[in-house]
Design an enzyme around this catalytic site. Structure first.
Site, PDB file in Angstrom:
ATOM      1  N   GLU A 100      20.318 -14.535  56.709  1.00  0.00           N
ATOM      2  CA  GLU A 100      19.192 -14.485  55.772  1.00  0.00           C
ATOM      3  C   GLU A 100      18.925 -15.826  55.097  1.00  0.00           C
ATOM      4  OE1 GLU A 100      19.964 -11.282  53.005  1.00  0.00           O
ATOM      5  OE2 GLU A 100      22.073 -11.754  52.863  1.00  0.00           O
ATOM      6  N   ASP A 119      15.248 -12.004  52.376  1.00  0.00           N
ATOM      7  CA  ASP A 119      15.748 -13.277  51.872  1.00  0.00           C
ATOM      8  C   ASP A 119      15.400 -14.421  52.813  1.00  0.00           C
ATOM      9  OD1 ASP A 119      16.944 -12.931  49.334  1.00  0.00           O
ATOM     10  OD2 ASP A 119      18.479 -11.702  50.275  1.00  0.00           O
ATOM     11  N   CYS A 133      17.424  -5.797  59.167  1.00  0.00           N
ATOM     12  CA  CYS A 133      17.534  -4.771  58.122  1.00  0.00           C
ATOM     13  C   CYS A 133      16.670  -5.096  56.906  1.00  0.00           C
ATOM     14  CB  CYS A 133      18.986  -4.569  57.701  1.00  0.00           C
ATOM     15  SG  CYS A 133      19.721  -6.040  56.969  1.00  0.00           S
TER      16      CYS A 133
HETATM   17  C1  PEP Z   1      17.217  -8.859  53.109  1.00  0.00           C
HETATM   18  O1  PEP Z   1      17.384  -9.860  52.417  1.00  0.00           O
HETATM   19  O2  PEP Z   1      16.348  -8.776  53.979  1.00  0.00           O
HETATM   20  C2  PEP Z   1      18.070  -7.667  52.918  1.00  0.00           C
HETATM   21  C3  PEP Z   1      18.032  -6.657  53.749  1.00  0.00           C
HETATM   22  O3  PEP Z   1      18.876  -7.620  51.834  1.00  0.00           O
HETATM   23  P1  PEP Z   1      18.335  -7.420  50.340  1.00  0.00           P
HETATM   24  O4  PEP Z   1      16.898  -6.986  50.407  1.00  0.00           O
HETATM   25  O5  PEP Z   1      19.218  -6.409  49.730  1.00  0.00           O
HETATM   26  O6  PEP Z   1      18.508  -8.789  49.756  1.00  0.00           O
HETATM   27 MG    MG Z   2      19.202 -10.089  51.322  1.00  0.00          MG
END
Ligand code: PEP
Ligand code: MG
Length: 559
Positions: free
Chosen positions: A420, A444, A491
């Site tokens: 990320e 991110d 994700c």
């Molecule tokens: C992301 O950064 O895409 C992620 C799945 O984690 P979060 O949204 O919890 O930072």
């Molecule tokens: Mg993230």
């Protein structure tokens, strides 16, 4: 007069209803001078109001049952309760507090000033003899709440009245309203800036959460069009249910894994209902938020075990806690330092490695739970090989401590990392050689690639999943992993955006993890895609540096 308002849609769907304005009491207080003999009775009135609001919050808490409200509500009420007991701060220093909140750089923390304002509003309503109850909604006519900001406590109160949608002036995608609206599954648009000032009680309002738009006093033709759209949407949702047990495969026979993102064990039910092939992302840090004490190893173990067992052998990927940045402190000791630039500071795995005792406790809890299902460990925000090596050493130590105690765990548990940060994509090889699988966190990745704070609505117009740099980085991460034979998932929110499904499939992705609400529409898109046909288009997208061309090609891809 008909007019449009734009904001940030935090929850999809269409609602048509009559506006119900939620009073912003702080703007409606009369300022008057009182004689000295009236001071005591005034103080008494304030004390009574405080007591009444305390009872109100207590009864909201008491009225909450597990299936009555999403898990976040209880925690939010606790925050309001704590604020309420600081009577002096509320009554004399609200202005000072708000100024201080306004100076906070972190968007999530800055938004918390709304909690202070909302509690003061509750008090003022009682003082003015206008307790917070709302008029019952007309069963025939849907009601759209229009507020400067809405607290979760308000929403619990409104729940029984079948509100069709929420609309607020404030709030980014990380605001309480956004979190709650998603949990309640009703359309919502936040950050409209002046909906509360421009819309009047009882005016007809259309809320289109998917298109980030609000239409006030629509004319007959627009209303008719939206009624049709609403009907189509409801029908579509119903039809999608039929796909719950259908195997996710493309027209050319490629199998695709569609998994769920969850925040708390309670979310599991929805994941199972949507037919998820497993949990691709359990954001474990939510167990740590909105509380005074850290969850013990046993408490964490129980939460992880519940999810592992509930998924019945399907994979459950537990992300080690990603605290810091927007998920800051929230009452947890030791996490209270506000970093100069939290998104670039001691966040996620950096924080875990800086707090080895906390990390060790969590790793032991996850390992213990691995005995009860198919558990995997996911490390967030990796950027250096050294931190991955240190984490693997920490996992080995946690395993050793359990072995010594004779506690069972899955010795072959897989460990993966979240890609990320752009640097992690560019140097992905060093993670592929160390880890069992990778998961791309596009939320991110976009934030760090484009230097756009994902929680700040002032720059949300620059947050662009289709930016040529983002497309190239995502494609590069997927193809490197596929070529190297390392399983890879996405994700971030991109995995749940139907418009992006074919692009990701064409890049070689076969593993998507998303909020359960999006799972069936993504499955439908998978079922109607022939990967061999879309690959040339996706190749062109990957090479393009022209945003307009990219938008055109994406439209063509989704034809
Ligand atoms: C992301 O950064 O895409 C992620 C799945 O984690 P979060 O949204 O919890 O930072
Ligand atoms: Mg993230």
């Amino acid at each position: 007069m008909s007019f449009f308002l734009h904001g940030i849609g935090v929850s999809g769907g269409i609602a048509i209803g009559r506006a119900q304005l939620v009073s912003h009491a702080t703007l409606e207080v009369a300022h008057y001078t009182i004689a000295s003999e009236q001071v005591e009775p005034e103080i008494e009135r304030l004390t009574q109001a405080l007591n009444a609001v305390q009872r109100e919050i207590e009864s909201l808490h008491g009225a909450m049952t597990a299936d009555d409200a999403p898990a976040e509500f209880g925690a939010f009420l606790d925050v309001h309760w704590m604020i309420l007991t600081a009577e002096w701060a509320l009554t004399q220093q609200m202005g000072v507090l708000i100024e201080q909140f306004d100076l906070i750089e972190d968007a999530y923390l800055r938004e918390r000033k709304a909690d202070v304002v909302q509690v003061v509003e509750r008090l003022l309503k009682v003082l003015l003899g206008k307790p917070g109850a709302v008029r019952p909604a007309n069963a025939e006519e849907q009601t759209v709440l229009v507020a400067h900001d809405l607290s979760p406590a308000d929403i619990i109160q409104f729940k029984g009245h079948h509100f069709a949608a929420f609309l607020t002036d404030l709030g980014g995608v990380t605001s309480h309203t956004a979190i709650v609206a998603r949990s309640l599954n009703v359309p919502a648009v936040v950050a409209t800036h002046n909906a509360r000032a421009l819309i009047r009680d009882d005016e007809l309002v259309i809320v289109d959460g998917a298109r980030n738009v609000v239409i006030v006093n629509p004319d007959g033709a627009v209303l008719h069009e939206y009624q049709l759209k609403q009907g189509e949407f409801a029908l579509e949702q119903k039809k999608l249910q039929r796909l719950t047990t259908t195997r996710a495969a493309t027209l050319d026979g490629q199998h695709v894994e569609l998994l769920a993102n969850i925040e708390l064990p309670e979310d599991l039910e929805r994941a199972v209902e949507a037919g998820a092939a497993g949990v691709g992302l359990f954001r474990s840090e939510f167990l740590f938020l909105n509380r005074d004490e850290l969850p013990s190893e046993d408490e964490q173990f129980e939460a992880y075990r519940q999810v592992a067992a509930g998924m019945d052998g399907k994979p459950v990927t537990i992300r080690t806690f990603d605290l810091g940045a927007d998920k800051h402190k929230q009452g947890v000791d030791g996490l209270s330092r506000v970093a100069p630039n939290p998104a670039l500071g001691l966040r996620a795995v950096r924080f875990c490695l800086a707090e080895p005792r906390l990390f060790h406790t969590q790793l032991r809890a996850i390992l213990r739970a691995s005995h009860y299902g198919n558990v995997k460990i996911l490390i967030p925000m990796i950027v250096s090989a050294a931190e991955v090596d240190q984490t693997l050493t920490m996992i080995a130590r946690a395993k050793e401590s359990l072995r010594e105690q004779g506690v069972p765990f899955d010795a072959g548990i897989e460990v993966g990392g979240m890609i990320e940060i752009p640097a992690a994509v560019l140097a992905i090889g060093m993670f592929m050689s160390r880890l069992d699988f990778l998961s791309i966190g596009t939320n991110d990745l976009i934030q760090y690639t484009l230097a756009v704070d994902r929680g700040d609505d002032a720059v949300s117009h620059l947050y662009d999943p289709l930016h040529p740099a983002v497309v190239k980085l995502v494609a590069m991460a997927i193809s490197s992993a596929v070529k190297g034979g390392v399983p890879v998932a996405v994700c971030g929110e991109m995995a749940g955006e139907v418009q992006m499904t074919r692009l990701l499939l064409g890049m070689g992705l076969r593993n998507f993890s998303m909020h359960p609400a999006y799972l069936l529409s993504v499955k439908q898109r998978v079922l109607t895609t022939d990967v061999t046909k879309i690959t040339p288009l996706v190749e062109r997208m990957r090479r393009s540096d022209d945003p307009n061309k990219l938008a055109q090609l994406l439209a063509k891809l989704n034809d």
